[in-house]
Design a protein around this motif. Structure first.
Motif, PDB file in Angstrom:
ATOM      1  N   ASP A   1       0.854  -1.190   0.000  1.00  0.00           N
ATOM      2  CA  ASP A   1       0.000   0.000   0.000  1.00  0.00           C
ATOM      3  C   ASP A   1       0.887   1.236   0.000  1.00  0.00           C
ATOM      4  O   ASP A   1       2.117   1.137  -0.012  1.00  0.00           O
ATOM      5  CB  ASP A   1      -0.983  -0.009   1.180  1.00  0.00           C
ATOM      6  N   ASP A   2       0.253   2.408   0.015  1.00  0.00           N
ATOM      7  CA  ASP A   2       1.032   3.636  -0.092  1.00  0.00           C
ATOM      8  C   ASP A   2       1.882   3.919   1.139  1.00  0.00           C
ATOM      9  O   ASP A   2       2.747   4.784   1.115  1.00  0.00           O
ATOM     10  CB  ASP A   2       0.149   4.843  -0.452  1.00  0.00           C
ATOM     11  N   ALA A   3       1.675   3.146   2.224  1.00  0.00           N
ATOM     12  CA  ALA A   3       2.529   3.279   3.411  1.00  0.00           C
ATOM     13  C   ALA A   3       3.746   2.355   3.306  1.00  0.00           C
ATOM     14  O   ALA A   3       4.624   2.380   4.153  1.00  0.00           O
ATOM     15  CB  ALA A   3       1.730   2.954   4.671  1.00  0.00           C
ATOM     16  N   GLY A   4       3.757   1.516   2.248  1.00  0.00           N
ATOM     17  CA  GLY A   4       4.874   0.594   2.054  1.00  0.00           C
ATOM     18  C   GLY A   4       4.674  -0.741   2.741  1.00  0.00           C
ATOM     19  O   GLY A   4       5.581  -1.568   2.777  1.00  0.00           O
ATOM     20  N   ASP A   5       3.486  -0.981   3.302  1.00  0.00           N
ATOM     21  CA  ASP A   5       3.205  -2.255   3.967  1.00  0.00           C
ATOM     22  C   ASP A   5       2.784  -3.305   2.939  1.00  0.00           C
ATOM     23  O   ASP A   5       1.975  -3.020   2.046  1.00  0.00           O
ATOM     24  CB  ASP A   5       2.087  -2.092   5.005  1.00  0.00           C
ATOM     25  N   VAL A   6       3.332  -4.512   3.082  1.00  0.00           N
ATOM     26  CA  VAL A   6       2.962  -5.606   2.175  1.00  0.00           C
ATOM     27  C   VAL A   6       1.545  -6.046   2.512  1.00  0.00           C
ATOM     28  O   VAL A   6       1.253  -6.399   3.654  1.00  0.00           O
ATOM     29  CB  VAL A   6       3.947  -6.797   2.311  1.00  0.00           C
ATOM     30  N   VAL A   7       0.646  -6.008   1.518  1.00  0.00           N
ATOM     31  CA  VAL A   7      -0.743  -6.422   1.742  1.00  0.00           C
ATOM     32  C   VAL A   7      -1.057  -7.744   1.044  1.00  0.00           C
ATOM     33  O   VAL A   7      -2.035  -8.406   1.379  1.00  0.00           O
ATOM     34  CB  VAL A   7      -1.748  -5.334   1.285  1.00  0.00           C
ATOM     35  N   LEU A   8      -0.215  -8.128   0.088  1.00  0.00           N
ATOM     36  CA  LEU A   8      -0.423  -9.399  -0.617  1.00  0.00           C
ATOM     37  C   LEU A   8       0.899  -9.885  -1.160  1.00  0.00           C
ATOM     38  O   LEU A   8       1.678  -9.113  -1.716  1.00  0.00           O
ATOM     39  CB  LEU A   8      -1.410  -9.210  -1.781  1.00  0.00           C
ATOM     40  N   GLN A   9       1.142 -11.166  -0.959  1.00  0.00           N
ATOM     41  CA  GLN A   9       2.333 -11.795  -1.515  1.00  0.00           C
ATOM     42  C   GLN A   9       1.921 -13.194  -1.951  1.00  0.00           C
ATOM     43  O   GLN A   9       1.381 -13.956  -1.165  1.00  0.00           O
ATOM     44  CB  GLN A   9       3.419 -11.867  -0.444  1.00  0.00           C
ATOM     45  N   MET A  10       2.122 -13.510  -3.226  1.00  0.00           N
ATOM     46  CA  MET A  10       1.671 -14.809  -3.727  1.00  0.00           C
ATOM     47  C   MET A  10       2.414 -15.161  -5.005  1.00  0.00           C
ATOM     48  O   MET A  10       3.047 -14.310  -5.618  1.00  0.00           O
ATOM     49  CB  MET A  10       0.167 -14.770  -4.016  1.00  0.00           C
TER      50      MET A  10
END
Length: 116
Positions: free
Chosen positions: A22-31
């Motif tokens: 997201d725009d905060a740099g947090d990973v929201v999906l990894q696949m």
């Protein structure tokens, strides 16, 4: 407020690795997804579960292209964040693999000592 998402895609012949931040740099999906319609459906379903519109994601395919896009876009710090997050994820995976390989070597050495 409206959130922006950036996706990094490591494209391969049979299977792609996808990382979304997201725009905060947090990973929201990894696949990882297969390089076929089923794989694309899997990605779209994952986005839907997260409540993310596919049009709301800026995807970059491969580091070189992503950096080119970054240089063309103004204020595109998000692409750098996506690349950095994706690079970090890949680096962690490589470290895990190297650790496991080292463990296998230790076990093989122990087995060889017993077998002698």
């Amino acid at each position: 407020g409206y959130r922006m998402f950036y996706g990094g895609v490591d494209v391969a012949k049979y299977c792609h690795e996808v990382c979304l931040v997201d725009d905060a740099g947090d990973v929201v999906l990894q696949m990882h997804m297969d390089n076929n319609q089923r794989g694309m459906n899997k990605l779209l379903q994952a986005l839907e579960r997260l409540g993310i519109e596919p049009d709301g994601v800026k995807f970059c395919f491969g580091e070189e292209r992503a950096r080119k896009i970054q240089s063309l876009a103004k204020g595109s710090f998000g692409i750098t964040l996506a690349l950095d997050a994706f690079t970090l994820q890949l680096r962690l995976l490589v470290e895990q693999i190297e650790f496991i390989e080292e463990q296998i070597k230790v076990i093989e050495d122990a087995i060889n000592e017993v077998a002698v």
